[in-house]
Design a protein around this motif. Sequence first.
Motif, PDB file in Angstrom:
ATOM      1  N   PRO A   1      17.771 -61.983  60.345  1.00  0.00           N
ATOM      2  CA  PRO A   1      17.299 -60.760  59.685  1.00  0.00           C
ATOM      3  C   PRO A   1      16.232 -61.054  58.652  1.00  0.00           C
ATOM      4  CG  PRO A   1      19.575 -61.251  59.086  1.00  0.00           C
ATOM      5  CD  PRO A   1      19.152 -62.280  60.067  1.00  0.00           C
ATOM      6  N   LYS A   2      15.411 -60.067  58.354  1.00  0.00           N
ATOM      7  CA  LYS A   2      14.298 -60.233  57.418  1.00  0.00           C
ATOM      8  C   LYS A   2      14.574 -59.654  56.030  1.00  0.00           C
ATOM      9  CE  LYS A   2      11.510 -61.861  60.593  1.00  0.00           C
ATOM     10  NZ  LYS A   2      11.761 -63.233  60.906  1.00  0.00           N
ATOM     11  N   ASP A   3      15.666 -58.926  55.839  1.00  0.00           N
ATOM     12  CA  ASP A   3      15.960 -58.297  54.548  1.00  0.00           C
ATOM     13  C   ASP A   3      16.196 -59.358  53.485  1.00  0.00           C
ATOM     14  OD1 ASP A   3      15.918 -55.899  55.907  1.00  0.00           O
ATOM     15  OD2 ASP A   3      18.083 -55.856  56.189  1.00  0.00           O
ATOM     16  N   SER A   4      15.265 -59.495  52.562  1.00  0.00           N
ATOM     17  CA  SER A   4      15.425 -60.530  51.545  1.00  0.00           C
ATOM     18  C   SER A   4      16.497 -60.134  50.542  1.00  0.00           C
ATOM     19  CB  SER A   4      14.097 -60.775  50.824  1.00  0.00           C
ATOM     20  OG  SER A   4      13.691 -59.602  50.162  1.00  0.00           O
ATOM     21  N   GLY A   5      17.240 -61.132  50.095  1.00  0.00           N
ATOM     22  CA  GLY A   5      18.251 -60.925  49.071  1.00  0.00           C
ATOM     23  C   GLY A   5      19.578 -60.396  49.569  1.00  0.00           C
ATOM     24  N   SER A   6      19.725 -60.199  50.864  1.00  0.00           N
ATOM     25  CA  SER A   6      20.979 -59.632  51.350  1.00  0.00           C
ATOM     26  C   SER A   6      21.815 -60.686  52.069  1.00  0.00           C
ATOM     27  CB  SER A   6      20.704 -58.455  52.283  1.00  0.00           C
ATOM     28  OG  SER A   6      20.085 -58.897  53.463  1.00  0.00           O
ATOM     29  N   THR A   7      23.050 -60.318  52.337  1.00  0.00           N
ATOM     30  CA  THR A   7      23.967 -61.148  53.116  1.00  0.00           C
ATOM     31  C   THR A   7      24.618 -60.255  54.162  1.00  0.00           C
ATOM     32  OG1 THR A   7      25.809 -60.736  51.626  1.00  0.00           O
ATOM     33  CG2 THR A   7      24.435 -62.669  51.158  1.00  0.00           C
ATOM     34  N   LEU A   8      25.081 -60.852  55.238  1.00  0.00           N
ATOM     35  CA  LEU A   8      25.730 -60.115  56.309  1.00  0.00           C
ATOM     36  C   LEU A   8      27.018 -60.810  56.716  1.00  0.00           C
ATOM     37  CD1 LEU A   8      22.636 -59.555  58.615  1.00  0.00           C
ATOM     38  CD2 LEU A   8      23.721 -57.852  57.170  1.00  0.00           C
ATOM     39  N   SER A   9      27.948 -60.039  57.221  1.00  0.00           N
ATOM     40  CA  SER A   9      29.166 -60.578  57.791  1.00  0.00           C
ATOM     41  C   SER A   9      29.029 -60.522  59.304  1.00  0.00           C
ATOM     42  CB  SER A   9      30.363 -59.738  57.333  1.00  0.00           C
ATOM     43  OG  SER A   9      31.527 -60.174  57.972  1.00  0.00           O
ATOM     44  N   LEU A  10      29.411 -61.595  59.996  1.00  0.00           N
ATOM     45  CA  LEU A  10      29.325 -61.654  61.446  1.00  0.00           C
ATOM     46  C   LEU A  10      30.709 -61.800  62.044  1.00  0.00           C
ATOM     47  CD1 LEU A  10      26.417 -62.650  60.525  1.00  0.00           C
ATOM     48  CD2 LEU A  10      26.366 -63.883  62.651  1.00  0.00           C
TER      49      LEU A  10
ATOM     50  N   LYS B   1      39.717 -73.861  61.182  1.00  0.00           N
ATOM     51  CA  LYS B   1      40.004 -72.429  61.255  1.00  0.00           C
ATOM     52  C   LYS B   1      38.954 -71.663  60.463  1.00  0.00           C
ATOM     53  CE  LYS B   1      43.404 -69.551  59.162  1.00  0.00           C
ATOM     54  NZ  LYS B   1      44.725 -69.481  58.572  1.00  0.00           N
ATOM     55  N   ILE B   2      38.339 -70.660  61.102  1.00  0.00           N
ATOM     56  CA  ILE B   2      37.338 -69.834  60.438  1.00  0.00           C
ATOM     57  C   ILE B   2      37.784 -68.384  60.535  1.00  0.00           C
ATOM     58  CG2 ILE B   2      34.944 -69.039  60.440  1.00  0.00           C
ATOM     59  CD1 ILE B   2      34.169 -71.775  61.565  1.00  0.00           C
ATOM     60  N   GLU B   3      38.014 -67.767  59.377  1.00  0.00           N
ATOM     61  CA  GLU B   3      38.450 -66.375  59.326  1.00  0.00           C
ATOM     62  C   GLU B   3      37.304 -65.405  59.112  1.00  0.00           C
ATOM     63  OE1 GLU B   3      41.325 -66.399  56.188  1.00  0.00           O
ATOM     64  OE2 GLU B   3      42.835 -67.398  57.420  1.00  0.00           O
ATOM     65  N   ALA B   4      36.219 -65.856  58.489  1.00  0.00           N
ATOM     66  CA  ALA B   4      35.081 -64.983  58.216  1.00  0.00           C
ATOM     67  C   ALA B   4      33.791 -65.794  58.312  1.00  0.00           C
ATOM     68  CB  ALA B   4      35.206 -64.351  56.836  1.00  0.00           C
ATOM     69  N   VAL B   5      32.741 -65.133  58.780  1.00  0.00           N
ATOM     70  CA  VAL B   5      31.429 -65.767  58.915  1.00  0.00           C
ATOM     71  C   VAL B   5      30.428 -64.948  58.118  1.00  0.00           C
ATOM     72  CG1 VAL B   5      29.620 -66.483  60.506  1.00  0.00           C
ATOM     73  CG2 VAL B   5      32.021 -66.580  61.224  1.00  0.00           C
ATOM     74  N   TRP B   6      29.694 -65.616  57.253  1.00  0.00           N
ATOM     75  CA  TRP B   6      28.720 -64.957  56.390  1.00  0.00           C
ATOM     76  C   TRP B   6      27.341 -65.545  56.637  1.00  0.00           C
ATOM     77  CZ3 TRP B   6      30.505 -60.860  53.873  1.00  0.00           C
ATOM     78  CH2 TRP B   6      31.883 -60.771  53.666  1.00  0.00           C
ATOM     79  N   LEU B   7      26.338 -64.683  56.660  1.00  0.00           N
ATOM     80  CA  LEU B   7      24.968 -65.106  56.908  1.00  0.00           C
ATOM     81  C   LEU B   7      24.133 -64.828  55.671  1.00  0.00           C
ATOM     82  CD1 LEU B   7      23.096 -64.711  60.152  1.00  0.00           C
ATOM     83  CD2 LEU B   7      22.013 -63.808  58.127  1.00  0.00           C
ATOM     84  N   GLY B   8      23.499 -65.877  55.144  1.00  0.00           N
ATOM     85  CA  GLY B   8      22.573 -65.725  54.029  1.00  0.00           C
ATOM     86  C   GLY B   8      21.173 -65.534  54.573  1.00  0.00           C
ATOM     87  N   VAL B   9      20.497 -64.492  54.156  1.00  0.00           N
ATOM     88  CA  VAL B   9      19.202 -64.146  54.726  1.00  0.00           C
ATOM     89  C   VAL B   9      18.075 -65.019  54.182  1.00  0.00           C
ATOM     90  CG1 VAL B   9      17.529 -62.276  54.978  1.00  0.00           C
ATOM     91  CG2 VAL B   9      19.962 -61.802  55.177  1.00  0.00           C
TER      92      VAL B   9
END
Length: 110
Positions: free
Chosen positions: A75-84, A3-11
Amino acid sequence: MIKIEAVWLGVEPLDMRAGTEAALARVVMVFGAARPHHAYLFANRRANRMKVLVHDGIGVWLAARRLHQGKFVWPKDSGSTLSLTRPQLDALVLGLPWQRIGEAGAITVL
């Protein structure tokens, strides 16, 4: 399945030689903690390989994916994270432009 409730992407890129412990350490460093039922995605510098770490509530799973042609849209933004969202994740793992899925793909100007 897991079960996956949230997906996070490390840039920031991850060394694909990293095993479960190194990937988990990166998740804790970047996101603060590995939360149950969350998936954390990282790519290598060339963005043709990806690792996904999932905490299932009991332990962690580490999966890898490699594109034989092309690159993951990363994504190219260094140091950020995103939620998918789940549809964005499905597009990303296929190498498709996931940023255009859902509300982000809305056409507002003719």
